[in-house]
Design an enzyme around this catalytic site. Sequence first.
Site, PDB file in Angstrom:
ATOM      1  N   GLU A 168       0.822  -1.214   0.000  1.00  0.00           N
ATOM      2  CA  GLU A 168       0.000   0.000   0.000  1.00  0.00           C
ATOM      3  C   GLU A 168       0.860   1.270   0.000  1.00  0.00           C
ATOM      4  OE1 GLU A 168      -2.684  -0.312   3.331  1.00  0.00           O
ATOM      5  OE2 GLU A 168      -3.615  -2.133   2.585  1.00  0.00           O
ATOM      6  N   GLU A 366      -4.950  -8.951   0.552  1.00  0.00           N
ATOM      7  CA  GLU A 366      -5.630  -8.689   1.826  1.00  0.00           C
ATOM      8  C   GLU A 366      -7.111  -8.536   1.548  1.00  0.00           C
ATOM      9  OE1 GLU A 366      -4.317  -5.351   4.243  1.00  0.00           O
ATOM     10  OE2 GLU A 366      -2.219  -5.848   3.884  1.00  0.00           O
TER      11      GLU A 366
HETATM   12  O1  IFM Z   1      -3.671  -3.462   9.232  1.00  0.00           O
HETATM   13  C1  IFM Z   1      -3.798  -2.995   7.928  1.00  0.00           C
HETATM   14  C2  IFM Z   1      -2.623  -3.410   7.065  1.00  0.00           C
HETATM   15  O2  IFM Z   1      -1.412  -3.048   7.614  1.00  0.00           O
HETATM   16  C3  IFM Z   1      -2.746  -2.774   5.703  1.00  0.00           C
HETATM   17  N1  IFM Z   1      -4.054  -2.998   5.125  1.00  0.00           N
HETATM   18  C4  IFM Z   1      -5.204  -2.767   5.947  1.00  0.00           C
HETATM   19  C5  IFM Z   1      -5.061  -3.492   7.260  1.00  0.00           C
HETATM   20  C6  IFM Z   1      -6.324  -3.334   8.129  1.00  0.00           C
HETATM   21  O3  IFM Z   1      -6.560  -2.013   8.451  1.00  0.00           O
END
Ligand code: IFM
Length: 461
Positions: A168, A366
């Site tokens: 990210e 994710e």
């Molecule tokens: O915890 C975060 C992660 O580090 C990056 N993506 C979103 C997750 C949840 O908020």
Amino acid sequence: MTTKYKFPESFFWGASTSATQSEGRVEGDNKGENIWDYSSKEYNHRFFDGVTTEKTSLFYQDYKEDIDRMADIHFNSFRTSISWSRLIPDGVGEINEQAVEFYNNVIDNLIAKGIEPFINLYHFDMPMKLQEKGGFENREIIKAYKSYAETCFELFGDRVKYWFTFNEPMIPAEAGYLHDRHYPYVVDFKRAATVLHHTILAHCEAVDSYRKKGLDGKIGIIMDVIPVYPRSQNSADVKAGNMADLFYTRSLNEPILLGKYPEELIDILKEHDQLPDVEKNDLELIKQTAVDILGINYYKPRRVKAKDYEINKNGIFSPEWFFDNYEMPGRRMNTSRGIEIYPKGIYDIAMMIKEKYGNIDWFVSENGIGIQEEEKFIENGQVNDEYRIDFLKEHLIWVKKAMDEGSNCLGFHMWTFVDCWSWINAYKNRYGFYRLDLETGEKTLKKSGEWFKTVIDKNGF
Ligand code: IFM
């Protein structure tokens, strides 16, 4: 029971986490401080319940048992990151041999259990020593990051076959330099754009180094794409949607995946005197760099509308000058996080990758749901998280539909494996397949973890 949604045999199933969110710190581990160790202490009031990085799920000491836990639910892959400040405490220079031993052990134990390690190099965690010199705002960081990446490839590249340069990359720029959520709490668009530009160049340099080493693996990047939906097809709303997409998605996706910044973005930034310094060879480097694989983190859609009011253009320049966020009536919410649940978004992203970005290989790196006070759902000692199972099913159904329509999705990683410390939210929301008891450190499998194991066994549900 029949398997209605069947995924390919080679599909990657597992979960993701990051170093700073899971490792914890142990006396004498020689880890250097990073911006999270620092800010969670110095700006403790900004963190939910004041919980610092000291109190994470202790993967550093429990990695063997945790990898056994992954194997217990039949993961075939797992993503974590290397902590730059653990491996190289000052960011550049001396290597911490204890960190080398730790990461070697993690990688070897994963492989021994048949779990493919996916290793990310940077997950928001700038070494403090480098942040003191400006972090990603200082162009020198590109060299430091490249050298850190090369160290990782040399130390672990014989066994790690899936590398990611950043998780990210928009977040540290946006949250740290524009929206006052992450350290260093700067609010200045041009500085945020500089951070993003240097991040992109660092990514390109690392990919280039990886290729030059001729290692036998793949390298990519992990993006949090938030698909944009305008309130209506009215041209003002559509225009607002395009601007949100331009600033928050295309600004990063296009240089990384198409080798070029969008012209419209450059024009707008020039007009408002917000263009970062770009050196002669930067654009050539961006043009030449291609990734093998893309990770997509998906949590929510972005709904926007035309601005209700004219903005005061004497203020700080911001993408939000061009659109307003839109609260769609009837939207389905995860109230713990205050974000909308919209499973079809993952399908829309898959189609965007297919149509705009050459249908590159990608995976869901994710996806998951954070729930506050999850202890309320404990029944007979286990979190009965049916809501998480439903959430994952709904998203997987859309992933499958995209694959049936030709999308090259290679896997699905849930966020996250064990409940972890989540930046300024600390432990407010729980996301894991395993519950972490903050008092005792005990880790117990949730209902969703049991369910996920059956999905892996059948390659579907
Ligand atoms: O915890 C975060 C992660 O580090 C990056 N993506 C979103 C997750 C949840 O908020």
